[in-house]
Motif scaffolding. Sequence first.
Motif, short mmCIF file in Angstrom:
data_model
loop_
_atom_site.label_atom_id
_atom_site.label_comp_id
_atom_site.label_asym_id
_atom_site.label_seq_id
_atom_site.Cartn_x
_atom_site.Cartn_y
_atom_site.Cartn_z
N ASN A 802 0.83 -1.20 0.00
CA ASN A 802 0.00 0.00 0.00
C ASN A 802 0.86 1.25 0.00
O ASN A 802 0.56 2.24 -0.69
CB ASN A 802 -0.93 0.00 1.21
CG ASN A 802 -1.86 1.20 1.20
OD1 ASN A 802 -2.71 1.33 0.33
ND2 ASN A 802 -1.68 2.09 2.17
N TRP A 806 0.72 4.02 -2.80
CA TRP A 806 0.43 5.42 -2.44
C TRP A 806 1.48 6.37 -3.03
O TRP A 806 1.16 7.42 -3.59
CB TRP A 806 0.37 5.54 -0.92
CG TRP A 806 0.43 6.96 -0.41
CD1 TRP A 806 1.47 7.58 0.18
CD2 TRP A 806 -0.63 7.91 -0.46
NE1 TRP A 806 1.14 8.87 0.50
CE2 TRP A 806 -0.15 9.11 0.13
CE3 TRP A 806 -1.94 7.88 -0.94
CZ2 TRP A 806 -0.92 10.26 0.23
CZ3 TRP A 806 -2.71 9.03 -0.82
CH2 TRP A 806 -2.20 10.20 -0.25
N CYS A 821 -2.26 -1.14 -4.56
CA CYS A 821 -3.21 -0.82 -3.48
C CYS A 821 -4.36 -1.81 -3.45
O CYS A 821 -4.85 -2.17 -2.37
CB CYS A 821 -3.72 0.60 -3.65
SG CYS A 821 -2.43 1.85 -3.44
N GLU A 822 -4.81 -2.28 -4.62
CA GLU A 822 -5.89 -3.27 -4.66
C GLU A 822 -5.42 -4.60 -4.07
O GLU A 822 -6.16 -5.27 -3.34
CB GLU A 822 -6.38 -3.45 -6.08
CG GLU A 822 -7.21 -2.26 -6.59
CD GLU A 822 -7.60 -2.40 -8.05
OE1 GLU A 822 -6.96 -3.22 -8.75
OE2 GLU A 822 -8.52 -1.67 -8.49
N ALA A 824 -3.06 -4.90 -1.84
CA ALA A 824 -2.94 -4.66 -0.39
C ALA A 824 -4.31 -4.76 0.28
O ALA A 824 -4.45 -5.36 1.34
CB ALA A 824 -2.32 -3.29 -0.14
N LEU A 825 -5.34 -4.16 -0.36
CA LEU A 825 -6.68 -4.20 0.21
C LEU A 825 -7.17 -5.64 0.37
O LEU A 825 -7.71 -6.01 1.42
CB LEU A 825 -7.64 -3.40 -0.68
CG LEU A 825 -9.11 -3.38 -0.23
CD1 LEU A 825 -9.24 -2.73 1.15
CD2 LEU A 825 -9.96 -2.63 -1.25
N GLU A 837 -6.86 -2.06 6.02
CA GLU A 837 -7.94 -1.93 5.05
C GLU A 837 -8.33 -0.47 4.86
O GLU A 837 -8.54 0.00 3.74
CB GLU A 837 -9.15 -2.74 5.52
CG GLU A 837 -10.33 -2.71 4.57
CD GLU A 837 -11.53 -3.49 5.08
OE1 GLU A 837 -12.61 -3.39 4.46
OE2 GLU A 837 -11.38 -4.19 6.11
N ALA A 840 -5.64 1.34 2.81
CA ALA A 840 -5.70 0.96 1.39
C ALA A 840 -6.89 1.61 0.70
O ALA A 840 -6.79 2.08 -0.44
CB ALA A 840 -5.76 -0.56 1.27
N SER A 843 -5.99 5.13 0.00
CA SER A 843 -5.10 5.23 -1.16
C SER A 843 -5.89 5.09 -2.46
O SER A 843 -5.68 5.85 -3.42
CB SER A 843 -4.02 4.15 -1.09
OG SER A 843 -3.21 4.30 0.05
#
Length: 932
Positions: A802, A806, A821-822, A824-825, A837, A840, A843
Amino acid sequence: MRFRILGSIEAHGTAGRARLAGARQLALLSTLLLNTDSVVPTDELVDAVWGDAPPNNATSALHTYVSRLRRVLGAAEPDAEARLTFGAGYRLRVAPDELDVVVFRELVARARAASADHPSDAAADLRAALALWRGPALAGLSGRVLRAHAARLAEEHTAALEERIAVDLALGSAAELVEELRELVAAQPLRERPRGQLMLALYRCGRQAEALRAYRDGRELLGAELGIEPGADLRELHEQILRGAPELTLARRAPRTACRNDLPRDVPDFTGRTDELRRLLAVLPARHGIDADPARRGGAAVVIEAIDGMAGVGKTALAVHAAHRLAEHYPDAQLFVDLHGHTTAQAALDPSAALDLLLRAIGVPGDRIPVDPDERAALWRASLAERRALVVLDNAADTAQVRPLLPGAPGCLALITSRRRLAGLETAAVLSLDVLPQADAVGLFGSVAGRNRTAREPEATREVTALCGQLPLAVRIAAARLRTRPAWSVAHLADRLRAGRTELSTEDSSVTVAFSLSYRQLSDDQQRLFRLLGLVTGPDVDAHAVAALADLDPRAADRLLEDLVDVHLLQERTPGRYRFHDLLRRHAEAIVARSVPEVERRAALARLVDFYLHTAHAADLLLYPQRPAIEPDLTTAAVRVRTLADETAALAWFDAERPCLLAAQRVAVEAGRPAQVWRLAWAMNTFCQRRGHLADNLEIWRAGLAAAVELGDLATQALAHRLLGHACARVGRHDQALAHLGQALSLAERTGDVQDQAHTHRILTAAWAEQGDERRALGHAVEALRIYRAVGNPVWEAMARNAAGWLHARLGEHDAARPLCEQALAMFRQHLHREGEATALDSLGYIAHHTGWHADAVTRYEHALALLRELGNSYEEAHTLARLGEAYAALRRPAEASEAWRQASTLYRAQGRAAELAETLRRLDSIGQQTG
């Protein structure tokens, strides 16, 4: 809000009456109110709403009705929707004074407790209770469950009505009650108590034949309807009426005598207490109608006002000042008795001796005063039955001393002062005095010392009153000392007070003596706890911390703390939080220093620090369960830990204990316990970061690093350098941040701890980003990601992903940013890491906003906000709110943008984040100009 079920079902808020509609919605609300502040299981609610014919989808239908009820309540009161919560059932949070049936029951209970000794007060409370009824309870509702509740409530109403009549009979209102009792007997002819009351009322009115006829009518009806004889009580009353028993006649009252005024001289320079005086001067007359014609006063109650507070707070001065202002309303007598409950040279006055003084004061000859204490009390009450008398009972020791001295008749006023809270006087209105507000303390000081002198030195005057703790006795003594020393300036007096060279005492008064007397009157256990509390350096404590300090069971600690509150040696400004007045703190510090051996003092402080450390460690694991655990060090053989239920409780505990935890760390530093020092910093780190307590985080890690260096452990030093570096970066001390993080990385490399190296790279990512160097920050994020992947730590890997995403987004590289980022989410959600969560989502919201998808950005930001607020992470919440405002502004929704920025600015201001605050205020000003 106000909820009513004693009649039709109603709910009222600041916006007016709630629009409750339909029998099922009323049944739902009524059931929740009948189980106030308790969780009501779903099946019970279904039974109450639908009875024996629930729909197939009853649970879903109930949820719909609950949602509608929330909206209806919310329309009447903006915050009311949050009152109705779910958790294994539904619960409606209602304060005791918001529901009429709870108020009714409290008034009835209070009346029952007072009926024997204070029938006038009991009558007033019962009338107030019955006045809450607007018709049959739960009117308009049917169904088996609610009908049963309504029947029980109706029985409570009838019982209260009968009790009010019984009290009125005891007060001599027989003639006024006859017609009411005839109607009550006609409505419920088989109920024996009202029939007996009717018989007694008729007899006391001289209508003996009618009283006997009422008995015969009842006996015949019981025989015809039920085939039984009247009960024993009714039969005994019948026999007493037949023989004209004297006990059925009310006691005779003593004759009136001329007015007597025993009040001490009023304080000429009385200052302040405006609100308290307004209450005494305005509310008291209204309660018993002292301006009304005596013939119309009926059964109004005697007023009892108990004024309590710590030694020197001005209780007697207020009582005497108010008594002089009220004297004209009590023409028959104004009496003052010093009960010597807290006097050095004299024992507390026995109630029987006090009654002798009072009876003689109203003109009762000595040979008519009974020897028996109970007979004296009865004669005292009877003698005041038709008088308007004001009685000041000063310096009371306890409830037992006061109770026999209270008048029992309408139109009388008793003002009681005591250092102890007289909780046993159920019918008394309690007025607890605090120290004077600063302005009033300054005014009192000037009125005694001379206003010309204080006007020339306003700052020094404020300092003197602060050093006196704004305690009236201390302020008055200090001012008197200045007045008798013309060569002194106010600043000189302040210097002497600050240095402890001027004792707060005069020829006839002393703050220290007053405190010492209160201390000597404590039990041994209470004295021990008072002494040990002098060791506490935090602003306040709770019972769990005190249990550790004194090595007690928490329940015993709670009981002793409440004892000290009752005698005003401790203050409880917030429920469950106890603190000293400043002068009492110094008194306790002096006592513990001279009377408790050093080894015992050190042991008590060690127990207290261990309590804070271990409870903070447990609370930190609730806030951040994925965080590596560190075993908290023990310095005592056993440690008490407060059990916290969940994350919400942990956060609330940290919020309440933050200054105490900081104080505990300083105690550990002074005691030479470095292991405790750095572990306390570790346990507080998550909380300080989430709440944005940036200065605190800097302080704890400076101490933590010094402790780590003292211990000589390289791994602990690396950790301390890393987290101190992070704290420096967050407050903008970038050079210090990079220096500490460089040290952390070097130590992690020396110890070969690759995961610590990754942690340091992750913090370096944040540090360089804070300086605006996103490219260098990205390099550290990528390195952290590489190591986390290698060691197989998915949560930390998600954080690094993330962070890298970012930074790509900040650099405008959105295509590279989005997948990171997706990913990481998804990882955060898989491992239930809500804080990750939220970051992310934030971001992804930023990426959506900067690629033109502003509505999607709003959705992402709002989801992130919901999570951050659940976690109590107000630091990141401020950032997300600021970015949400940008998305709203891009959608041309200025009102929502302004609201988001206003909320962000509030958080930035509270956290001392000047740069972010300035930027947010600039945006607010800009959008205001556009829409103005």
